[in-house]
Design a protein around this motif. Structure first.
Motif, mmCIF file in Angstrom:
data_model
loop_
_atom_site.group_PDB
_atom_site.id
_atom_site.type_symbol
_atom_site.label_atom_id
_atom_site.label_comp_id
_atom_site.label_asym_id
_atom_site.label_seq_id
_atom_site.Cartn_x
_atom_site.Cartn_y
_atom_site.Cartn_z
ATOM 1 N N THR A 1 36.545 38.169 32.668
ATOM 2 C CA THR A 1 36.635 36.733 32.402
ATOM 3 C C THR A 1 37.905 36.395 31.633
ATOM 4 O O THR A 1 38.591 35.408 31.947
ATOM 5 C CB THR A 1 35.399 36.268 31.602
ATOM 6 O OG1 THR A 1 34.225 36.524 32.366
ATOM 7 C CG2 THR A 1 35.484 34.781 31.304
ATOM 8 N N THR B 1 38.035 26.113 35.247
ATOM 9 C CA THR B 1 37.832 27.488 34.780
ATOM 10 C C THR B 1 37.153 27.514 33.430
ATOM 11 O O THR B 1 36.337 28.407 33.145
ATOM 12 C CB THR B 1 39.186 28.228 34.697
ATOM 13 O OG1 THR B 1 39.837 28.152 35.971
ATOM 14 C CG2 THR B 1 38.975 29.694 34.320
ATOM 15 N N ASN C 1 33.793 29.591 33.087
ATOM 16 C CA ASN C 1 33.944 30.895 32.444
ATOM 17 C C ASN C 1 33.781 30.864 30.928
ATOM 18 O O ASN C 1 33.610 31.915 30.305
ATOM 19 C CB ASN C 1 35.322 31.493 32.766
ATOM 20 C CG ASN C 1 35.443 31.892 34.222
ATOM 21 O OD1 ASN C 1 34.912 32.894 34.663
ATOM 22 N ND2 ASN C 1 36.150 31.073 34.983
ATOM 23 N N SER D 1 25.812 37.238 33.347
ATOM 24 C CA SER D 1 26.738 37.515 34.451
ATOM 25 C C SER D 1 25.998 37.939 35.709
ATOM 26 O O SER D 1 26.452 37.678 36.827
ATOM 27 C CB SER D 1 27.736 38.603 34.047
ATOM 28 O OG SER D 1 28.560 38.168 32.985
#
Length: 490
Positions: free
Chosen positions: A48, A224, A228, A247
């Motif tokens: 990440t 993003t 993330n 995840s």
């Protein structure tokens, strides 16, 4: 240039998406057992962080490059000039990203301890810069993209079983992940001369790219962040185990999103050309069909994988990842909103030059995600992160929907909501009746058999109901398929 078929491109991208589904289906159960929860969390958190720097290196080029190259693909000299300009900009920003990443790795102890893993996984920054994937998408070379990607994924599977056998092999796994996703970019660079001139063409105008690139860059940053940020926050607030559970749920969601958006992903070049050539009727017709397709596919996927979240997690990972079940259930509905915004944002607003509205929607999503993560992650851990992500996707959809004109909003009115909902209800009832079929589920083989049976029943009933009710898109696709079969018989 030979005209590319949207149907062929959509088929190729669907196959590509299926490969993205099959690859983790094969590898993740093995990796979950071999590396364990902690090392999986380490890989995901470093991945990440590296993704953030890859994003900065890419600026907004992946989306902008597709649009501008598609609009100029009939002029080889101009296309070559644009490709060389963007490639040069991308290489400069990649160098800058490496310098900053190296700096923070040295000065942050938690990152310095993983310096070699960061070094290996950061190779994605350079590979993405030289890959010019945006050019191949602009030229609609989806057959090439699909074949190349599947080849490298197959090689990666072999390498994984050869090189990864115990937790300390996590470095090899990190390298294989990068190889699977980005090594094919080397082939892109080698094959570049087939499509553009590599010799300097002169009359470069780098400035023309700055403004649109930075608009798309800001859009990428915001997107993003809200996709993330939760992983980064989980690592520092709850540790690597929490990252691993979350995840795992996100990995399944990402696979399903790629399947759901496989058709809309190929439309940006075609949509950009329609708008440039002012063929607005064709533009809106294709958008209407993809919106219908998005709900047609995303709703049953969400219902099925929410209902069988536990079985899905146990099959993909193992019982040690039981804490990933609730995050998966919470995050699943976000697939529907992502499916719609993939069409509204990138296939409708971007070709119309309204990328600022897409940027505003992503900023709204990032803010919602940040605020809710701060509230819920300390209390609920991975489930709290899922709540933030779901709320962020809803916020993105609301802002983009409000940015549409009244004419465009009417496109949603043409979706067959009633038939789709009825088909889902009947499919759910059918699978509910057989969910307790007598299988002693203790091994992954039996898990697979069970999931295959219930999936066949659910999606089989769903498809049959849509065919019987003559849902317009399903009817059109089935008619085209039948005509294709008949032509081959003749």
């Amino acid at each position: 240039m030979k005209k590319k078929s949207v149907k062929v491109n959509a088929l190729m991208n669907t196959i590509l998406s299926m490969s993205a589904f099959i690859f983790p289906l094969i590898t993740f159960p093995y990796i979950a057992d071999t590396l364990g929860v902690k090392m999986n969390g380490k890989i995901n958190s470093i991945s990440t962080i590296v993704t953030y720097f890859s994003m900065f290196a890419q600026l907004g080029i992946p989306t902008y490059g597709v649009r501008i190259c598609a609009q100029n693909r009939k002029n080889k000299e101009e296309l070559s000039r644009i490709t060389q300009e963007i490639l040069f900009i991308n290489l400069i920003t990649a160098v800058f990203a490496y310098v900053v990443l190296g700096g923070i790795t040295i000065f942050i102890p938690e990152l310095y301890s993983d310096k070699w893993l960061i070094l290996v996984m950061s190779s994605i920054i350079l590979l993405n810069a030289i890959g010019v994937e945006w050019l191949y998408k602009a030229l609609e070379e989806y057959t090439y993209i699909t074949k190349r990607s599947i080849f490298f994924k197959l090689v990666s599977i072999v390498l994984m079983f050869i090189l990864v056998h115990k937790p300390k092999d996590y470095m090899w796994y990190g390298a294989i992940l990068i190889f699977a996703s980005s090594a094919s970019n080397i082939m892109n660079l080698i094959n570049l001369k087939k499509y553009v001139t590599l010799k300097p063409v002169g009359n470069y105008n780098f400035k023309r790219h700055y403004k649109p690139i930075f608009i798309f860059f800001a859009l990428t940053v915001a997107t993003t962040i809200y996709t993330n940020l939760d992983i980064v926050m989980l690592r520092f607030m709850k540790g690597e185990n929490a990252v691993s559970y979350y995840s795992t749920a996100v990995k399944i969601k990402t696979i399903l999103v790629s399947l759901v958006t496989s058709v809309s992903a190929v439309l940006l070049p075609k949509a950009s050309i329609f708008v440039k050539e002012k063929r607005m009727k064709e533009f809106y017709e294709i958008i209407e069909k993809v919106l219908d397709f998005s709900l047609l596919i995303s709703l049953p996927v969400v219902i099925f994988f929410s209902f069988f979240a536990r079985e899905g997690i146990y099959f993909i990972a193992n019982y040690k990842f039981a804490d990933a079940v609730m995050p998966m259930v919470v995050i699943m509905p976000s697939i529907i909103f992502i499916a719609f915004t993939a069409v509204i944002g990138y296939q409708l607003l971007v070709p119309l030059g309204k990328e600022k509205n897409v940027l505003y929607s992503s900023i709204a999503g990032a803010l919602v995600d940040l605020i809710l993560n701060l509230i819920f992650i300390p209390k609920l851990g991975p489930t709290g992160a899922s709540i933030g992500t779901l709320a962020a996707e809803i916020a993105v959809f609301i802002v983009q929907f409000c940015a549409m004109t009244e004419v465009n909003i009417s496109l949603f009115k043409k979706i067959s909501y009633g038939k789709i909902i009825i088909a889902n209800v009947l499919a759910f009832v059918a699978v509910f009746l057989i969910k307790d079929i007598p299988l002693n589920i203790k091994s992954r083989v039996q898990d697979f058999i069970y999931m295959a049976i219930v999936a066949t029943v659910f999606f089989g009933v769903y498809g049959v109901v849509l065919l019987v009710s003559k849902e317009k898109l399903v009817k059109e696709l089935s008619t085209q398929l039948w005509d294709m079969v008949n032509r081959r018989k003749k």
